[in-house]
Design a protein around this motif. Structure first.
Motif, PDB file in Angstrom:
ATOM      1  N   ARG A   1      40.522  53.780  54.319  1.00 27.74           N
ATOM      2  CA  ARG A   1      39.996  52.704  53.497  1.00 27.74           C
ATOM      3  C   ARG A   1      40.830  52.486  52.019  1.00 27.74           C
ATOM      4  NH1 ARG A   1      35.789  56.024  54.530  1.00 27.74           N
ATOM      5  NH2 ARG A   1      35.481  56.416  52.470  1.00 27.74           N
ATOM      6  N   TYR A   2      40.888  51.368  51.740  1.00 33.84           N
ATOM      7  CA  TYR A   2      41.736  50.784  50.336  1.00 33.84           C
ATOM      8  C   TYR A   2      41.336  49.602  49.824  1.00 33.84           C
ATOM      9  CZ  TYR A   2      44.098  49.245  54.658  1.00 33.84           C
ATOM     10  OH  TYR A   2      44.379  48.679  55.760  1.00 33.84           O
ATOM     11  N   ILE A   3      41.341  49.523  48.573  1.00 31.36           N
ATOM     12  CA  ILE A   3      40.984  48.074  47.914  1.00 31.36           C
ATOM     13  C   ILE A   3      42.013  47.141  48.343  1.00 31.36           C
ATOM     14  CG2 ILE A   3      40.879  47.289  45.731  1.00 31.36           C
ATOM     15  CD1 ILE A   3      38.392  48.662  46.316  1.00 31.36           C
ATOM     16  N   ALA A   4      41.479  46.117  48.683  1.00 24.93           N
ATOM     17  CA  ALA A   4      42.434  45.060  49.214  1.00 24.93           C
ATOM     18  C   ALA A   4      42.740  44.031  47.866  1.00 24.93           C
ATOM     19  CB  ALA A   4      41.826  44.397  50.387  1.00 24.93           C
ATOM     20  N   ALA A   5      41.712  43.869  47.036  1.00 26.69           N
ATOM     21  CA  ALA A   5      41.721  42.880  45.898  1.00 26.69           C
ATOM     22  C   ALA A   5      41.193  43.508  44.779  1.00 26.69           C
ATOM     23  CB  ALA A   5      41.359  41.556  46.016  1.00 26.69           C
ATOM     24  N   GLY A   6      41.707  43.449  43.521  1.00 26.72           N
ATOM     25  CA  GLY A   6      41.186  44.479  42.504  1.00 26.72           C
ATOM     26  C   GLY A   6      40.549  43.786  41.398  1.00 26.72           C
ATOM     27  N   SER A   7      40.084  42.387  41.292  1.00 28.87           N
ATOM     28  CA  SER A   7      39.624  41.693  40.379  1.00 28.87           C
ATOM     29  C   SER A   7      37.945  42.117  40.589  1.00 28.87           C
ATOM     30  CB  SER A   7      39.736  40.338  40.243  1.00 28.87           C
ATOM     31  OG  SER A   7      39.129  39.819  39.347  1.00 28.87           O
ATOM     32  N   LYS A   8      37.476  42.893  39.794  1.00 35.36           N
ATOM     33  CA  LYS A   8      35.792  43.081  40.017  1.00 35.36           C
ATOM     34  C   LYS A   8      35.017  41.941  39.692  1.00 35.36           C
ATOM     35  CE  LYS A   8      36.380  48.080  39.581  1.00 35.36           C
ATOM     36  NZ  LYS A   8      35.762  49.250  38.672  1.00 35.36           N
ATOM     37  N   SER A   9      35.559  41.007  38.976  1.00 39.03           N
ATOM     38  CA  SER A   9      34.936  39.803  38.763  1.00 39.03           C
ATOM     39  C   SER A   9      34.989  38.711  39.786  1.00 39.03           C
ATOM     40  CB  SER A   9      35.149  39.271  37.210  1.00 39.03           C
ATOM     41  OG  SER A   9      36.404  39.102  37.105  1.00 39.03           O
ATOM     42  N   LEU A  10      36.191  38.735  40.302  1.00 39.99           N
ATOM     43  CA  LEU A  10      36.687  37.335  40.961  1.00 39.99           C
ATOM     44  C   LEU A  10      36.928  37.713  42.452  1.00 39.99           C
ATOM     45  CD1 LEU A  10      36.887  34.424  40.535  1.00 39.99           C
ATOM     46  CD2 LEU A  10      39.294  34.514  40.104  1.00 39.99           C
ATOM     47  N   ALA A  11      37.811  38.629  42.612  1.00 41.02           N
ATOM     48  CA  ALA A  11      38.351  39.027  43.983  1.00 41.02           C
ATOM     49  C   ALA A  11      38.142  40.320  44.148  1.00 41.02           C
ATOM     50  CB  ALA A  11      39.673  38.313  44.197  1.00 41.02           C
ATOM     51  N   PHE A  12      37.399  40.945  44.607  1.00 35.90           N
ATOM     52  CA  PHE A  12      37.035  42.412  44.740  1.00 35.90           C
ATOM     53  C   PHE A  12      36.563  42.646  46.239  1.00 35.90           C
ATOM     54  CE2 PHE A  12      34.665  46.499  43.219  1.00 35.90           C
ATOM     55  CZ  PHE A  12      36.043  47.132  43.365  1.00 35.90           C
ATOM     56  N   GLY A  13      37.475  43.396  47.098  1.00 36.32           N
ATOM     57  CA  GLY A  13      37.052  43.761  48.382  1.00 36.32           C
ATOM     58  C   GLY A  13      37.724  44.859  48.836  1.00 36.32           C
ATOM     59  N   GLY A  14      37.419  45.441  49.839  1.00 35.29           N
ATOM     60  CA  GLY A  14      38.283  46.646  50.689  1.00 35.29           C
ATOM     61  C   GLY A  14      38.457  46.408  52.159  1.00 35.29           C
ATOM     62  N   SER A  15      39.204  47.200  52.448  1.00 33.27           N
ATOM     63  CA  SER A  15      39.822  47.209  53.989  1.00 33.27           C
ATOM     64  C   SER A  15      39.407  48.443  54.739  1.00 33.27           C
ATOM     65  CB  SER A  15      41.094  46.704  54.320  1.00 33.27           C
ATOM     66  OG  SER A  15      41.372  45.413  53.743  1.00 33.27           O
ATOM     67  N   GLU A  16      39.148  48.554  55.912  1.00 38.58           N
ATOM     68  CA  GLU A  16      38.887  49.894  56.651  1.00 38.58           C
ATOM     69  C   GLU A  16      39.958  49.519  57.824  1.00 38.58           C
ATOM     70  OE1 GLU A  16      35.595  52.700  58.556  1.00 38.58           O
ATOM     71  OE2 GLU A  16      35.021  50.875  57.702  1.00 38.58           O
ATOM     72  N   ASN A  17      40.676  50.751  58.343  1.00 43.97           N
ATOM     73  CA  ASN A  17      41.325  50.695  59.550  1.00 43.97           C
ATOM     74  C   ASN A  17      40.428  51.188  60.736  1.00 43.97           C
ATOM     75  OD1 ASN A  17      43.584  50.116  57.961  1.00 43.97           O
ATOM     76  ND2 ASN A  17      44.491  52.430  58.160  1.00 43.97           N
ATOM     77  N   MET A  18      40.292  50.181  61.499  1.00 48.75           N
ATOM     78  CA  MET A  18      39.079  50.416  62.648  1.00 48.75           C
ATOM     79  C   MET A  18      39.786  50.853  64.001  1.00 48.75           C
ATOM     80  SD  MET A  18      36.270  49.762  61.002  1.00 48.75           S
ATOM     81  CE  MET A  18      34.946  49.453  62.246  1.00 48.75           C
ATOM     82  N   GLU A  19      40.767  50.490  64.422  1.00 48.16           N
ATOM     83  CA  GLU A  19      41.032  50.607  65.769  1.00 48.16           C
ATOM     84  C   GLU A  19      42.595  50.279  66.175  1.00 48.16           C
ATOM     85  OE1 GLU A  19      39.436  49.399  70.313  1.00 48.16           O
ATOM     86  OE2 GLU A  19      38.774  48.346  68.477  1.00 48.16           O
ATOM     87  N   ALA A  20      43.023  51.042  66.927  1.00 48.76           N
ATOM     88  CA  ALA A  20      44.749  50.882  67.200  1.00 48.76           C
ATOM     89  C   ALA A  20      44.688  50.677  68.562  1.00 48.76           C
ATOM     90  CB  ALA A  20      45.500  52.123  66.594  1.00 48.76           C
TER      91      ALA A  20
END
Length: 354
Positions: free
Chosen positions: A195-214
């Protein structure tokens, strides 16, 4: 990168060429036909940015960051690359999202990282053939890992053929009590559970990603792809906003639960009719000459001006479009609750409060 609890990481040895995304049947997608792309109804799996790896874990150095290159799963971040996704069941009409890697770069100089350049990637959204949104994204790769990172972007809404600035975020800029950080869009080594932060603006664009399947196989309008992977993206400001994307060798994203499925890409072999990208950027609307907002005062100066009008503690500051102007929105915690003060980014004058 942080592994999901109770789910051991399984490294996947991707080919060094680009990987295209695939969909997983477990998330309600069908490999051929079947359920249409749409909103993910699953509850959020994670609640905090602390549940994801971030800048402190990535060892980013300016001398290793390059604007152009290839990641095993991402689309080629090379000038001239083009692809498009379409979604016919979009609630607003027939939706199309076009992506183009432009032949230009953006300069960055971030304390702790250093100086480097990013690629400039344009995205345009159309509904029933009419341009409705345009965005510029600043992407780059770490040449030591081939991981793809986002360092921010700009966006405009298109109304009656005219671009109206909608917002921006940029790594290294002030963000509340801290500084906006970059996000990772695709690791060079795909491991299920990371899992890793995908966008790092906590006030405007803040989200994370998780690797689910291969190891997924998927068929979309652009063709059939094997060896694909699914990533789940979660908004950390609005946690219930969740998107599943499938990425495949050589082409990148082929299925997106919000944006639809891949219809054309010039990363495909010339023998595939879907490699013809002549329609990308060729819609009937005329080219737009939008300008990025240029601030003549700093965020710190805007915060000082706002606090003189409304004493309290400034908790956030960002540029937005308000009252027909590009303004700093300074959020202030006062004895009467949270208030916003709008400061014109050019004149430094207060144009409103909320």
């Amino acid at each position: 990168m942080k592994p999901a609890s109770g789910q051991p990481g399984r490294p996947t040895n991707w080919r060094t060429t680009l990987l295209a995304v695939t969909v997983l049947t477990a998330a309600g997608f069908a490999l051929a036909g079947g359920a249409a792309a749409g909103e993910i109804k699953d509850p959020p799996r994670w609640k905090s940015g602390n549940d994801f790896s971030s800048l402190k874990d990535w060892n980013l150095k300016g001398e290793n960051i390059v604007p152009h290159g290839v990641n095993p799963l991402y689309y080629p971040i090379m000038p001239g690359h083009k692809h498009a996704l379409e979604r016919s069941d979009h609630p607003d009409g027939k939706y199309r999202k076009e992506t183009v890697v432009l032949d230009t770069t953006e300069d960055f100089d971030i304390p702790g990282i250093g100086k480097f350049k990013t690629a400039v990637v344009q995205e345009e959204e159309r509904v029933d053939g009419v341009l409705t949104q345009r965005a510029i994204n600043w992407l780059a790769l770490d040449k030591t890992t081939n991981s793809v990172y986002s360092f921010g972007g700009l966006s405009w809404e298109i109304k009656e053929g005219k671009p109206i600035f909608a917002g921006t975020w940029r790594a290294g800029d002030p963000d509340g009590d801290g500084v906006t950080e970059p996000g990772m869009l695709m690791p060079g080594n795909f491991t299920i559970g990371d899992r890793y932060i995908a966008a790092g603006s906590k006030s405007l664009a803040f989200g994370g990603s998780e690797n689910m399947e291969a190891g997924i196989e998927i068929r979309v309008p652009a063709g059939t792809f094997k060896g694909c992977a699914r990533i789940r993206e979660q908004d950390l400001i609005k946690p219930n906003e969740i998107t599943d994307k499938v990425w495949c060798p050589d082409v990148g994203v082929v299925s997106d639960s919000s944006d639809g499925k891949l219809v054309i890409s010039n990363a495909l072999p010339a023998s595939n009719p879907a490699s013809n990208v002549s329609t990308v950027g060729k819609a009937s609307d005329k080219p737009l000459k939008q300008k990025s907002p240029v601030a003549k005062i700093s965020a710190a100066e805007a915060t000082k001006i706002a606090l003189e009008r409304m004493p309290g503690k400034a908790t956030d500051v960002k540029i937005e479009r308000k009252l027909g102007k590009n303004v700093y929105v300074v959020e202030i915690q006062t004895s009467r609750g949270e208030k916003d003060v709008f400061i014109d980014i050019e004149s430094g004058k207060i144009v409103g409060t909320e």
